[in-house]
Design a protein around this motif. Structure first.
Motif, PDB file in Angstrom:
ATOM      1  N   SER A  86       0.820  -1.219   0.000  1.00 53.35           N
ATOM      2  CA  SER A  86       0.000   0.000   0.000  1.00 53.35           C
ATOM      3  C   SER A  86       0.853   1.267   0.000  1.00 53.35           C
ATOM      4  O   SER A  86       0.346   2.351  -0.244  1.00 53.35           O
ATOM      5  N   GLY A  87       2.126   1.115   0.326  1.00 54.38           N
ATOM      6  CA  GLY A  87       3.002   2.278   0.402  1.00 54.38           C
ATOM      7  C   GLY A  87       3.192   2.805   1.809  1.00 54.38           C
ATOM      8  O   GLY A  87       3.911   3.773   2.025  1.00 54.38           O
ATOM      9  N   ALA A  88       2.569   2.173   2.809  1.00 51.22           N
ATOM     10  CA  ALA A  88       2.705   2.632   4.195  1.00 51.22           C
ATOM     11  C   ALA A  88       4.077   2.267   4.774  1.00 51.22           C
ATOM     12  O   ALA A  88       4.613   2.989   5.612  1.00 51.22           O
ATOM     13  N   LEU A  89       4.639   1.146   4.326  1.00 50.20           N
ATOM     14  CA  LEU A  89       5.925   0.672   4.831  1.00 50.20           C
ATOM     15  C   LEU A  89       6.879   0.396   3.680  1.00 50.20           C
ATOM     16  O   LEU A  89       6.452   0.150   2.555  1.00 50.20           O
ATOM     17  N   CYS A  90       8.166   0.432   3.997  1.00 51.24           N
ATOM     18  CA  CYS A  90       9.230   0.043   3.060  1.00 51.24           C
ATOM     19  C   CYS A  90       9.982  -1.117   3.678  1.00 51.24           C
ATOM     20  O   CYS A  90      10.230  -1.136   4.879  1.00 51.24           O
ATOM     21  N   ARG A  91      10.390  -2.053   2.843  1.00 51.45           N
ATOM     22  CA  ARG A  91      11.083  -3.253   3.304  1.00 51.45           C
ATOM     23  C   ARG A  91      12.589  -3.114   3.148  1.00 51.45           C
ATOM     24  O   ARG A  91      13.081  -2.533   2.193  1.00 51.45           O
ATOM     25  N   ASP A  92      13.317  -3.697   4.106  1.00 49.13           N
ATOM     26  CA  ASP A  92      14.768  -3.802   4.015  1.00 49.13           C
ATOM     27  C   ASP A  92      15.134  -5.228   4.380  1.00 49.13           C
ATOM     28  O   ASP A  92      14.735  -5.715   5.437  1.00 49.13           O
ATOM     29  N   GLU A  93      15.856  -5.897   3.503  1.00 47.89           N
ATOM     30  CA  GLU A  93      16.323  -7.256   3.767  1.00 47.89           C
ATOM     31  C   GLU A  93      17.831  -7.207   3.928  1.00 47.89           C
ATOM     32  O   GLU A  93      18.540  -6.768   3.025  1.00 47.89           O
ATOM     33  N   HIS A  94      18.305  -7.654   5.093  1.00 44.14           N
ATOM     34  CA  HIS A  94      19.731  -7.618   5.367  1.00 44.14           C
ATOM     35  C   HIS A  94      20.090  -8.806   6.246  1.00 44.14           C
ATOM     36  O   HIS A  94      19.532  -8.981   7.334  1.00 44.14           O
ATOM     37  N   ARG A  95      21.013  -9.625   5.760  1.00 46.18           N
ATOM     38  CA  ARG A  95      21.500 -10.793   6.500  1.00 46.18           C
ATOM     39  C   ARG A  95      20.363 -11.694   6.988  1.00 46.18           C
ATOM     40  O   ARG A  95      20.344 -12.129   8.142  1.00 46.18           O
ATOM     41  N   VAL A  98      14.208  -9.450   7.637  1.00 47.07           N
ATOM     42  CA  VAL A  98      13.374  -8.525   6.880  1.00 47.07           C
ATOM     43  C   VAL A  98      12.782  -7.527   7.865  1.00 47.07           C
ATOM     44  O   VAL A  98      12.061  -7.903   8.789  1.00 47.07           O
ATOM     45  N   SER A  99      13.127  -6.263   7.681  1.00 46.40           N
ATOM     46  CA  SER A  99      12.626  -5.188   8.538  1.00 46.40           C
ATOM     47  C   SER A  99      11.759  -4.258   7.713  1.00 46.40           C
ATOM     48  O   SER A  99      11.981  -4.081   6.510  1.00 46.40           O
ATOM     49  N   PHE A 100      10.784  -3.645   8.355  1.00 44.60           N
ATOM     50  CA  PHE A 100       9.878  -2.721   7.687  1.00 44.60           C
ATOM     51  C   PHE A 100       9.955  -1.369   8.366  1.00 44.60           C
ATOM     52  O   PHE A 100       9.814  -1.263   9.577  1.00 44.60           O
TER      53      PHE A 100
END
Length: 124
Positions: A86-95, A98-100
């Motif tokens: 929806s655009g409310a959160l952005c994802r980051d995948e590292h090691r 998965v964080s939002f």
């Protein structure tokens, strides 16, 4: 006697029509869940965005959402996916984690250029 998964799903599909206060939600991934008729994806997206923004790290994981909102881990993941799309959160995948994060791109764009725009998919 046991009830088959197919029979249970068929009965769950009838809940909404019977006005029992709940209905079957089928997520895009195929996960099925019974939800209260008062459930609102937009409100959940806002709760998740606020949780990420207020977090000490500025982000939340599915496990954190699961424990703080008392949701099964599978449903926490599904709600995070909806909030991301929806655009409310952005994802980051590292090691492998998965964080939002709260999506601040529109806010930053507005500050930089003096105007904003609505979320790309408008689901929340």
């Amino acid at each position: 006697s046991l009830v088959s998964p197919a029979d249970l799903a068929e009965c769950a599909l009838l809940l909404k029509d019977l006005n029992l206060g709940m209905s079957l939600k089928i997520f895009e991934s195929g996960v099925y869940a019974l939800v209260s008729d008062s459930h609102d994806d937009s409100l959940m997206c806002e709760k998740l965005r606020a949780a990420a923004a207020e977090s000490a790290t500025g982000a939340v994981t599915a496990y954190q959402v699961s424990t703080t909102m008392e949701l099964p881990l599978t449903l926490a993941r599904e709600h995070l996916k909806i909030a991301e799309s929806s655009g409310a959160l952005c994802r980051d995948e590292h090691r492998g984690v998965v964080s939002f994060f709260a999506n601040r791109f529109e806010e930053l764009h507005s500050a930089a250029f003096g105007f904003g725009h609505s979320s790309p998919q408008g689901r929340c």
